[in-house]
Design an enzyme around this catalytic site. Structure first.
Site, PDB file in Angstrom:
ATOM      1  N   TRP A  24      -1.115  -1.408  -0.866  1.00  0.00           N
ATOM      2  CA  TRP A  24       0.278  -1.859  -0.759  1.00  0.00           C
ATOM      3  C   TRP A  24       0.381  -3.374  -0.591  1.00  0.00           C
ATOM      4  O   TRP A  24       1.484  -3.920  -0.594  1.00  0.00           O
ATOM      5  CB  TRP A  24       0.998  -1.148   0.389  1.00  0.00           C
ATOM      6  CG  TRP A  24       0.212  -1.100   1.655  1.00  0.00           C
ATOM      7  CD1 TRP A  24       0.186  -2.047   2.629  1.00  0.00           C
ATOM      8  CD2 TRP A  24      -0.682  -0.057   2.074  1.00  0.00           C
ATOM      9  NE1 TRP A  24      -0.666  -1.660   3.632  1.00  0.00           N
ATOM     10  CE2 TRP A  24      -1.205  -0.435   3.324  1.00  0.00           C
ATOM     11  CE3 TRP A  24      -1.069   1.155   1.515  1.00  0.00           C
ATOM     12  CZ2 TRP A  24      -2.115   0.353   4.023  1.00  0.00           C
ATOM     13  CZ3 TRP A  24      -1.972   1.938   2.213  1.00  0.00           C
ATOM     14  CH2 TRP A  24      -2.480   1.544   3.441  1.00  0.00           C
ATOM     15  N   GLU A  37       4.950   1.464   4.628  1.00  0.00           N
ATOM     16  CA  GLU A  37       5.303   1.216   6.026  1.00  0.00           C
ATOM     17  C   GLU A  37       5.677   2.506   6.752  1.00  0.00           C
ATOM     18  O   GLU A  37       5.370   2.678   7.923  1.00  0.00           O
ATOM     19  CB  GLU A  37       6.443   0.197   6.122  1.00  0.00           C
ATOM     20  CG  GLU A  37       6.011  -1.221   5.807  1.00  0.00           C
ATOM     21  CD  GLU A  37       4.888  -1.711   6.727  1.00  0.00           C
ATOM     22  OE1 GLU A  37       4.850  -1.318   7.908  1.00  0.00           O
ATOM     23  OE2 GLU A  37       4.035  -2.481   6.248  1.00  0.00           O
ATOM     24  N   TYR A 120      11.933  -0.991  13.227  1.00  0.00           N
ATOM     25  CA  TYR A 120      10.628  -1.331  12.654  1.00  0.00           C
ATOM     26  C   TYR A 120      10.661  -1.302  11.132  1.00  0.00           C
ATOM     27  O   TYR A 120      10.281  -2.280  10.470  1.00  0.00           O
ATOM     28  CB  TYR A 120       9.520  -0.385  13.167  1.00  0.00           C
ATOM     29  CG  TYR A 120       8.232  -0.700  12.445  1.00  0.00           C
ATOM     30  CD1 TYR A 120       7.459  -1.780  12.842  1.00  0.00           C
ATOM     31  CD2 TYR A 120       7.856   0.012  11.302  1.00  0.00           C
ATOM     32  CE1 TYR A 120       6.318  -2.130  12.142  1.00  0.00           C
ATOM     33  CE2 TYR A 120       6.721  -0.328  10.584  1.00  0.00           C
ATOM     34  CZ  TYR A 120       5.954  -1.400  11.017  1.00  0.00           C
ATOM     35  OH  TYR A 120       4.838  -1.758  10.305  1.00  0.00           O
ATOM     36  N   ASP A 138       5.381  -3.435  16.317  1.00  0.00           N
ATOM     37  CA  ASP A 138       4.764  -2.107  16.322  1.00  0.00           C
ATOM     38  C   ASP A 138       3.747  -2.083  17.465  1.00  0.00           C
ATOM     39  O   ASP A 138       3.654  -3.035  18.246  1.00  0.00           O
ATOM     40  CB  ASP A 138       4.136  -1.768  14.957  1.00  0.00           C
ATOM     41  CG  ASP A 138       2.849  -2.537  14.709  1.00  0.00           C
ATOM     42  OD1 ASP A 138       2.596  -3.541  15.424  1.00  0.00           O
ATOM     43  OD2 ASP A 138       2.081  -2.146  13.810  1.00  0.00           O
ATOM     44  N   CYS A 198     -12.709 -10.313  21.434  1.00  0.00           N
ATOM     45  CA  CYS A 198     -12.165 -11.654  21.692  1.00  0.00           C
ATOM     46  C   CYS A 198     -13.016 -12.761  21.069  1.00  0.00           C
ATOM     47  O   CYS A 198     -12.501 -13.812  20.694  1.00  0.00           O
ATOM     48  CB  CYS A 198     -12.009 -11.880  23.187  1.00  0.00           C
ATOM     49  SG  CYS A 198     -10.917 -10.672  23.946  1.00  0.00           S
TER      50      CYS A 198
HETATM   51  S1  SF4 Z   1      -8.357 -13.235  22.818  1.00  0.00           S
HETATM   52 FE1  SF4 Z   1      -8.846 -11.096  22.984  1.00  0.00          FE
HETATM   53  S2  SF4 Z   1      -7.192 -10.180  24.147  1.00  0.00           S
HETATM   54 FE2  SF4 Z   1      -6.504 -12.178  23.440  1.00  0.00          FE
HETATM   55  S3  SF4 Z   1      -5.403 -11.796  21.556  1.00  0.00           S
HETATM   56 FE3  SF4 Z   1      -7.503 -12.272  21.014  1.00  0.00          FE
HETATM   57  S4  SF4 Z   1      -8.567 -10.302  20.938  1.00  0.00           S
HETATM   58 FE4  SF4 Z   1      -6.628  -9.997  22.001  1.00  0.00          FE
END
Ligand code: SF4
Length: 353
Positions: A24, A37, A120, A138, A198
């Site tokens: 899509w 969606e 949404y 979402d 992260c």
């Molecule tokens: S740093 Fe980690 S917790 Fe923060 S938005 Fe990025 S992935 Fe998410």
């Protein structure tokens, strides 16, 4: 024109490099974007993709949906769950043909008048298909922004006001479609619910949850227990055919087809429930039974334990508008809940009686 914030630049750059190549995303057709969606609500990308491809092949435009019988649409949707979504698409397609010459309207007020177009879906179609400046929230977006702003609590719409303010501040005036999709993609691929990655995230310098080491506990993990439901299913055969019936037009899984059966009452045995259900639903007596299989199935907030039995009954149930004797090939015309499909596999491939 407002300059892009660092948050937005980082996000869009990350998206250009990491966006998945999804079917899509190769179209600008508002109809196809709308269908994708709707399918993606409550469904993962992996699960929704083959459904999307099959749907678009069978129904390439709004007109083909409006013309199709509802049962054919439900059959194509079979297994995706939340069948109300397919019914709303059908009703909306008819209205689009009647009132908007078969084209999705690009005004939010008009979109919102169509069945299934809540905040949404309206926001997604407005921004992704028409490039209009509409934020969307979402589950992925809510989780990402809650972590960035260090908003404690469960991931519910109670926080959407703060989330929308944040989006309003950072949403660019161009590339709206990419901005919205990038946030959802970041939530799906990196800022994941249980194990946020992260170290791969373009926003970790500004993310307060990461800075405070709280990315795993924001939002508060959902601990809602599932409700157990126990039910029996009767497989009644006649030669190569099996007996199925249609569910009521309203309520859970409305209008779908299924094997006879129902919930086991408190204190009742499986066989007791089978006898009662067959008498109540079909006015027949159970003569003999043989256990076929037990399956466990998850549906919305329920964990359903289904026990399926080969049954010989007297008299033989009659076919009418809501009850049918069907072969395996004919079953393709009858949309059924996913759990019934697993039983069909066993009925037609397992040991025959
Ligand atoms: S740093 Fe980690 S917790 Fe923060 S938005 Fe990025 S992935 Fe998410």
């Amino acid at each position: 024109m407002t300059r892009q914030t660092a948050f937005t630049s980082n996000l869009l750059l990350w998206y250009r490099k990491n966006a998945r190549d999804l079917p899509w995303r190769q179209t600008s057709d508002p109809y196809k974007i709308w269908i994708s969606e709707v399918m993606l609500q409550q469904t993962t990308v992996t699960a929704a993709t083959p459904y999307y491809q099959r749907w678009i092949k069978l129904f390439p435009d709004v007109q083909s949906v409006a013309r199709a019988p509802l049962q054919k649409l439900l059959h194509t949707w079979q297994g995706l769950g939340y069948y109300q979504r397919a019914k709303n698409i059908h009703r909306a397609a008819k209205l689009i043909v009647e009132n908007f010459e078969g084209q999705l309207p690009s005004a939010p007020d008009q979109l919102r008048t169509l069945p299934g177009f809540g905040p949404y879906t309206t926001g997604a179609v407005m921004s992704i298909a028409f490039g209009k400046r509409h934020p969307i929230v979402d589950a992925n977006v809510r989780r990402v922004v809650m972590r960035i702003l260090l908003i404690h609590g469960k991931a519910t719409s109670a926080h959407d006001c703060r989330i929308l303010n944040f989006l309003e501040e950072h949403m660019p005036h161009k590339n709206i479609s990419s901005f919205n999709q990038a946030l959802m993609e970041l939530g799906a691929l990196v800022c994941r619910s249980r194990t946020p990655q992260c170290q791969l995230c373009p926003e970790r310098k500004i993310c307060q949850a990461y800075q405070h080491g709280k990315e795993e506990i924001i939002p508060t993990p959902q601990t809602k227990p599932l409700e157990d439901v126990h039910a029996v299913i009767a497989v009644i055969r006649r030669g190569q055919k099996v007996f199925i019936q249609q569910r009521p037009e309203k309520g859970l899984l409305a209008g779908l087809w299924e094997f006879p059966g129902g919930k086991i009452d408190p204190g009742e045995t499986k066989l007791g429930a089978l006898k009662r259900e067959l008498r109540e639903e079909l006015f027949v007596d159970l003569k003999s039974v043989q256990h076929l299989l037990d399956i466990r199935h998850f549906y919305t907030k329920y964990r359903v334990h289904l026990s399926a039995w080969n049954c010989v009954v007297n008299p033989e149930p009659r076919a009418d508008e809501k009850h049918r004797w069907v072969t395996r090939a004919q079953l393709k015309q009858y949309p059924m809940p996913a759990a019934n499909l697993r039983i069909i596999e066993q009925v037609f491939t397992g040991p025959q009686r």
